[in-house]
Design an enzyme around this catalytic site. Structure first.
Site, PDB file in Angstrom:
ATOM      1  N   CYS A 239     135.369  45.242  35.628  1.00 22.03           N
ATOM      2  CA  CYS A 239     133.861  44.812  35.546  1.00 22.03           C
ATOM      3  C   CYS A 239     134.193  43.204  34.932  1.00 22.03           C
ATOM      4  CB  CYS A 239     133.320  45.425  34.245  1.00 22.03           C
ATOM      5  SG  CYS A 239     131.766  44.556  33.525  1.00 22.03           S
TER       6      CYS A 239
ATOM      7  N   GLN B 172     116.455  36.891  22.773  1.00 20.13           N
ATOM      8  CA  GLN B 172     118.159  37.116  22.436  1.00 20.13           C
ATOM      9  C   GLN B 172     118.497  38.363  22.667  1.00 20.13           C
ATOM     10  OE1 GLN B 172     119.576  34.473  21.792  1.00 20.13           O
ATOM     11  NE2 GLN B 172     117.963  32.851  21.262  1.00 20.13           N
TER      12      GLN B 172
ATOM     13  N   CYS C  96     123.666  27.692  24.004  1.00 21.48           N
ATOM     14  CA  CYS C  96     124.691  28.963  24.442  1.00 21.48           C
ATOM     15  C   CYS C  96     125.865  28.507  25.071  1.00 21.48           C
ATOM     16  CB  CYS C  96     123.725  30.164  25.125  1.00 21.48           C
ATOM     17  SG  CYS C  96     122.910  29.253  26.606  1.00 21.48           S
TER      18      CYS C  96
ATOM     19  N   GLU D 258     107.708  24.998  27.789  1.00 19.55           N
ATOM     20  CA  GLU D 258     108.422  26.318  28.432  1.00 19.55           C
ATOM     21  C   GLU D 258     107.940  26.567  29.777  1.00 19.55           C
ATOM     22  OE1 GLU D 258     110.864  28.706  27.714  1.00 19.55           O
ATOM     23  OE2 GLU D 258     110.062  29.339  29.695  1.00 19.55           O
TER      24      GLU D 258
ATOM     25  N   CYS E 283     133.074  41.122  30.407  1.00 14.11           N
ATOM     26  CA  CYS E 283     133.742  40.970  29.310  1.00 14.11           C
ATOM     27  C   CYS E 283     135.247  40.225  29.535  1.00 14.11           C
ATOM     28  CB  CYS E 283     134.065  42.255  28.474  1.00 14.11           C
ATOM     29  SG  CYS E 283     132.483  43.075  27.769  1.00 14.11           S
TER      30      CYS E 283
ATOM     31  N   CYS F 246     128.496  51.150  28.977  1.00 15.94           N
ATOM     32  CA  CYS F 246     129.086  49.977  28.595  1.00 15.94           C
ATOM     33  C   CYS F 246     129.223  49.937  27.354  1.00 15.94           C
ATOM     34  CB  CYS F 246     127.969  48.787  29.078  1.00 15.94           C
ATOM     35  SG  CYS F 246     128.323  47.146  28.555  1.00 15.94           S
TER      36      CYS F 246
ATOM     37  N   TYR G 162     112.156  24.060  25.200  1.00 12.95           N
ATOM     38  CA  TYR G 162     112.552  25.451  25.944  1.00 12.95           C
ATOM     39  C   TYR G 162     112.122  26.321  24.866  1.00 12.95           C
ATOM     40  CZ  TYR G 162     115.283  21.689  28.099  1.00 12.95           C
ATOM     41  OH  TYR G 162     115.536  20.363  28.557  1.00 12.95           O
TER      42      TYR G 162
ATOM     43  N   CYS H 248     136.859  49.233  26.508  1.00 11.78           N
ATOM     44  CA  CYS H 248     136.276  49.596  27.719  1.00 11.78           C
ATOM     45  C   CYS H 248     137.243  49.946  28.715  1.00 11.78           C
ATOM     46  CB  CYS H 248     135.393  48.534  28.035  1.00 11.78           C
ATOM     47  SG  CYS H 248     134.511  48.778  29.574  1.00 11.78           S
TER      48      CYS H 248
HETATM   49  C1  LIG Z   1     117.688  30.059  25.904  1.00  8.15           C
HETATM   50  S1  LIG Z   1     116.042  30.344  26.120  1.00  8.15           S
HETATM   51  C2  LIG Z   1     115.323  30.044  24.739  1.00  8.15           C
HETATM   52  C3  LIG Z   1     113.832  30.664  24.367  1.00  8.15           C
HETATM   53  C4  LIG Z   1     113.434  30.648  22.740  1.00  8.15           C
HETATM   54  N1  LIG Z   1     113.680  29.281  22.294  1.00  8.15           N
HETATM   55  C5  LIG Z   1     113.975  31.666  22.031  1.00  8.15           C
HETATM   56  O1  LIG Z   1     114.946  31.545  21.386  1.00  8.15           O
HETATM   57  O2  LIG Z   1     113.366  32.859  22.259  1.00  8.15           O
HETATM   58  C6  LIG Z   1     115.666  29.222  27.175  1.00  8.15           C
HETATM   59  C7  LIG Z   1     114.085  29.017  27.727  1.00  8.15           C
HETATM   60  O3  LIG Z   1     114.088  27.756  28.392  1.00  8.15           O
HETATM   61  C8  LIG Z   1     113.339  27.943  29.675  1.00  8.15           C
HETATM   62  N2  LIG Z   1     113.798  26.942  30.758  1.00  8.15           N
HETATM   63  C9  LIG Z   1     114.617  27.023  31.357  1.00  8.15           C
HETATM   64  N3  LIG Z   1     114.870  25.380  31.753  1.00  8.15           N
HETATM   65  C10 LIG Z   1     113.524  25.119  31.731  1.00  8.15           C
HETATM   66  C11 LIG Z   1     113.134  23.568  31.731  1.00  8.15           C
HETATM   67  N4  LIG Z   1     113.926  22.860  32.465  1.00  8.15           N
HETATM   68  N5  LIG Z   1     111.871  23.267  31.133  1.00  8.15           N
HETATM   69  C12 LIG Z   1     111.482  23.955  30.428  1.00  8.15           C
HETATM   70  N6  LIG Z   1     111.756  25.409  30.027  1.00  8.15           N
HETATM   71  C13 LIG Z   1     112.991  25.876  30.511  1.00  8.15           C
HETATM   72  C14 LIG Z   1     113.698  29.477  30.031  1.00  8.15           C
HETATM   73  O4  LIG Z   1     112.519  30.188  30.557  1.00  8.15           O
HETATM   74  C15 LIG Z   1     113.880  30.248  28.512  1.00  8.15           C
HETATM   75  O5  LIG Z   1     112.610  30.844  28.232  1.00  8.15           O
END
Ligand SMILES: C[S@@+](CC[C@H](N)C(=O)[O-])C[C@H]1O[C@@H](n2cnc3c(N)ncnc32)[C@H](O)[C@@H]1O
Length: 395
Positions: free
Chosen positions: A85, A232, A353, A285, A88, A162, A261, A77
């Site tokens: 940027c 993702q 992550c 969520e 990366c 990009c 989550y 890039c």
């Molecule tokens: C890394 S994503 C994972 C979503 C799902 N597992 C997927 O792979 O599609 C994290 C998720 O947690 C939610 N989130 C963030 N903080 C949170 C919290 N304190 N309590 C509940 N959900 C939360 C976000 O809105 C997001 O959808």
């Protein structure tokens, strides 16, 4: 340290040491730590100090490579240079070297924060340049041009393409003039449909392309989800992680599982198959949009119940067989880990992550007798320092 003594702007010749969490390597100069970007372990480089607030460390960019590492490659890039940027970190490292750097970071975080001594391998995902990222955020500069932020800066670096994103995404927005200071959310879904929304600093978001509903495929299902909500970013990732959750959650699985989550319920769909029609899957969520998408997408699975709210504010009771948790970068934290452990699931599948947050929470689970039995790590974000890990904890 007074303003006059700051090293900002100073040039230093340094020997580059180990990689550290966050996309830089560690060097030393006059007894101080220098976090160096655009360098690789073992190199001898000239750095320019970019940030020095006094104290024991400062930040710098390698501006001249005196003795290159054998892992160094030409960055594909043109925006990947000091001041360019900030997206990366590892454009100048071969693909194998990037995975090895990330493996070192994951192993180091688990050693330092969880006391675990593991050999970590970071696996490649399919695809090449231009296949890696289906979701991007850009920002608009003072002249109305779309670009990316420079590293740790508000400066916008205009971009016409990009190298890590679906080619059409950035090329499409680069043609146009945008509202100054706006953010642009760009998504290419699995049908190749572009969804672009402009979010000005004041006023309502404006949909510029697409209908805002992304069609995705993962876990043997087709999903219709908010194109600008969480999904993702690597096109192969959702399906791969769902497959791993299915494998690790598999029998003997009783009647209850949690997907914390949970987003739109990617993992809940897998767990629902496993607990069967008489079982129960609870998704927690925080995003109401994701919960609405989840309810809609999984209406054929009545055993899945969505709860909109924060995990830390949800009273977790009962005795789930398996808990999947996929928190944002800061991790779940002690209170949530303690609350899950108090319900004594036999297995916890942790999708992470950020390896430091993973290591902290693994240590939290260890205090309740859970061992990290399996770990897989993926280069789901090539060229950046980011790495996705999935761990299986059991006791
Ligand atoms: C890394 S994503 C994972 C979503 C799902 N597992 C997927 O792979 O599609 C994290 C998720 O947690 C939610 N989130 C963030 N903080 C949170 C919290 N304190 N309590 C509940 N959900 C939360 C976000 O809105 C997001 O959808």
């Amino acid at each position: 340290m007074t303003q006059a003594q700051t090293w900002t702007g100073r040039r230093l010749e340094v020997e580059v040491g180990a990689v550290a969490h966050g996309g830089h390597c560690v060097a030393r100069a006059d007894g101080r730590v220098v976090f160096v970007r655009h360098a690789l372990p073992g190199e001898r480089v000239v750095v320019e100090v970019t940030e020095d607030k006094g104290g024991s460390f400062c930040r710098a960019d390698a501006v001249e490579v005196l003795e290159p590492s054998p892992d160094r490659v030409a960055a594909p890039c043109p925006l990947a240079h000091p001041g360019g940027c900030g997206g990366c970190d590892w454009q100048h490292a071969s693909a194998e070297a990037q995975r090895s750097l990330k493996a070192t970071v994951v192993a180091e975080q688990l050693r330092r924060l969880a006391g675990l001594d593991l050999d970590v391998e970071v696996e490649a995902l399919p695809g090449g340049l231009g296949d890696w990222r289906t979701r991007l955020r850009m920002v608009v500069d003072g002249k109305g041009r779309a670009g990316f932020r420079a590293h740790r800066s508000h400066k916008v670096v205009p971009a016409r393409r990009c190298t890590i994103a679906y080619p059409d995404l950035v090329e499409e927005v680069a043609q146009q003039h945008w509202t100054r200071g706006a953010e642009l959310d760009l998504t290419a879904d699995s049908m190749g449909q572009m969804h672009i929304v402009e979010r000005p600093q004041r006023g309502r978001p404006r949909t510029v392309s697409g209908d805002g509903v992304a069609v995705e495929r993962a876990g043997g299902r087709e999903w219709r989800v908010d194109a600008h909500g969480f999904w993702q970013v690597h096109p192969e990732a959702a399906d791969l992680y769902a497959e791993i959750v299915a494998e690790w959650a598999a029998a003997p699985l009783g009647g209850t599982a949690w997907d914390l989550y949970g987003g739109a319920g990617l993992f809940a769909a897998v767990l629902a198959e496993q607990v069967g029609p008489d079982g129960h899957v609870l998704v927690v969520e925080s995003s109401r949009g994701a919960v609405a998408d989840g309810r809609d997408n999984l209406r054929d699975l009545p055993q899945v119940r969505f709860k909109a709210g924060l995990v830390e504010e949800t009273t977790l009771t009962g005795r789930p067989d398996v808990v999947v948790l996929d928190p944002p970068r800061k991790g779940a934290g002690k209170a949530v880990v303690d609350a899950i452990a108090a319900c004594e699931p036999s297995r916890v599948i942790y999708v992470a992550c950020d390896p430091a947050a993973l290591a902290r929470d693994v240590a939290g689970f260890a205090a309740h007798g859970y061992r990290l039995e399996r770990l897989r790590a993926f280069d789901a974000f090539p060229m950046t320092h980011h790495v996705e890990c999935i761990g299986l904890l059991a006791r």
